[in-house]
Scaffold this active site. Structure first.
Site, PDB file in Angstrom:
ATOM      1  N   SER A   1      -1.987   2.203  -4.152  1.00  0.00           N
ATOM      2  CA  SER A   1      -2.770   1.421  -4.182  1.00  0.00           C
ATOM      3  C   SER A   1      -4.055   2.404  -3.797  1.00  0.00           C
ATOM      4  O   SER A   1      -5.045   2.567  -3.835  1.00  0.00           O
ATOM      5  CB  SER A   1      -3.046   0.370  -2.803  1.00  0.00           C
ATOM      6  OG  SER A   1      -2.482   1.244  -1.692  1.00  0.00           O
TER       7      SER A   1
ATOM      8  N   GLY B   1       0.702  -1.391   0.317  1.00  0.00           N
ATOM      9  CA  GLY B   1       0.039   0.035  -0.203  1.00  0.00           C
ATOM     10  C   GLY B   1       0.638   1.269  -0.400  1.00  0.00           C
ATOM     11  O   GLY B   1       1.630   1.462   0.656  1.00  0.00           O
ATOM     12  N   THR B   2       0.864   2.261  -0.985  1.00  0.00           N
ATOM     13  CA  THR B   2       1.658   3.049  -0.998  1.00  0.00           C
ATOM     14  C   THR B   2       0.596   4.869  -1.358  1.00  0.00           C
ATOM     15  O   THR B   2      -0.495   4.006  -2.892  1.00  0.00           O
ATOM     16  CB  THR B   2       2.374   2.775  -1.713  1.00  0.00           C
ATOM     17  OG1 THR B   2       3.274   2.744  -0.951  1.00  0.00           O
ATOM     18  CG2 THR B   2       3.670   4.508  -1.642  1.00  0.00           C
ATOM     19  N   THR B   3       0.889   5.746  -1.754  1.00  0.00           N
ATOM     20  CA  THR B   3       0.469   7.080  -2.647  1.00  0.00           C
ATOM     21  C   THR B   3       1.694   7.230  -3.028  1.00  0.00           C
ATOM     22  O   THR B   3       2.352   8.037  -2.056  1.00  0.00           O
ATOM     23  CB  THR B   3      -0.894   7.540  -2.049  1.00  0.00           C
ATOM     24  OG1 THR B   3      -1.738   6.213  -1.871  1.00  0.00           O
ATOM     25  CG2 THR B   3      -1.249   8.830  -3.121  1.00  0.00           C
TER      26      THR B   3
END
Length: 277
Positions: free
Chosen positions: A172, A43-45
């Protein structure tokens, strides 16, 4: 292998041979009490935008291990060269080691040529390396920088494909971030406008994706300066404790008390003397 491909007529459509193979393997493993490994959930932006004089890169700072927050303040914006930086999403170890390797190779290239590397050179090195490993290196990257030809922004996928766009998002939380870009982006923005836009895009990923969170880091690259803002903003501030939440001893009344002594039998007793000489 070449002879087989020459004499066999080409067949159109998809091949599902590996699907049948996986089903057989899964059934065989189930009989032995094993399970097939599942894909790693990450998960990351991360995001980037081109403004009038350069590039603004942004990322959140949450690192996850499954459903556990492993690190609340990790840096996802990696150094490539003095004029090029790269945001990484996916497996943390893969993004770290991939960017370090390309940074080292670009430094050798810079020493050989005697000039700062171009962004397209870093993009070519990254895409060729990731394509060589066929997606087994879980690194999804946003590469940005400024060279003699101007600002450039690339998105690089784990299998080696790349896009050059005025604004990109990955990770994500990329869908929420892309919604902000598509709504508010305009060409030739000023620096403060671009910083605010990237910050809003990362914040959208943080508030709409469980895999993203904590702070917002920004990196501003132009021909005249480099600003690494860590943190640029803290959208999830921890609440202030206004008092003690533990009750004082004796607050709760004790109605009855019963003490039961334990009867233990010593089977073996060993005493070791400590050498104090």
């Amino acid at each position: 292998m070449a002879a087989v491909s020459v004499f066999q007529a080409p067949v159109g459509g998809f091949s599902f041979d590996n699907c049948r193979r996986n089903a057989v393997l899964e059934a065989d493993f189930a009989k032995k009490g094993f399970k097939l490994p599942k894909a790693r959930k990450t998960g990351t932006t991360i995001a980037g935008v081109v403004y009038k004089d350069g590039i603004v890169l942004g990322a959140d700072t949450r690192a996850t291990e499954g459903m556990v927050v492993a690190d609340k303040n990790c840096s996802k914006i990696h150094f490539i060269s003095p004029n090029i930086y790269c945001c990484g999403a996916g497996t943390a170890a893969d993004t770290d080691m991939t960017t370090q390797l390309i940074s080292s190779n670009l430094e050798l290239h810079s020493l050989t040529t005697g000039r700062l590397p171009r962004v397209v050179t870093a993009n070519r090195m990254l895409k060729q390396m990731l394509f060589r490993y066929q997606g087994y290196i879980g690194a999804a990257l946003v590469l940005g920088g400024v060279d003699v030809t101007g600002p450039h922004l690339y998105s690089i996928y784990p299998h080696g494909s790349t896009d050059k766009l005025p604004y990109v998002t990955m990770g994500s939380g990329s869908l929420a971030a892309m919604a902000v870009f598509e709504d508010k982006f305009r060409p030739d923005m000023e620096e403060e406008e671009a910083k605010k836009l990237v910050s809003e895009a990362i914040a959208a990923g943080i508030f709409n994706d469980l895999g993203s969170g904590s702070n917002i880091d920004l990196c501003v690259i132009s021909k005249s300066k480099l600003d690494f803002l860590r943190p640029y903003s803290v959208p999830n501030k921890k609440g202030t404790r206004f008092g003690r939440y533990r009750c004082e001893k004796g607050t709760t009344a004790v109605l009855t008390e019963k003490v039961t002594p334990l009867e233990l039998e010593v089977l073996e007793e060993i005493v070791q003397t400590m050498d104090t000489s």
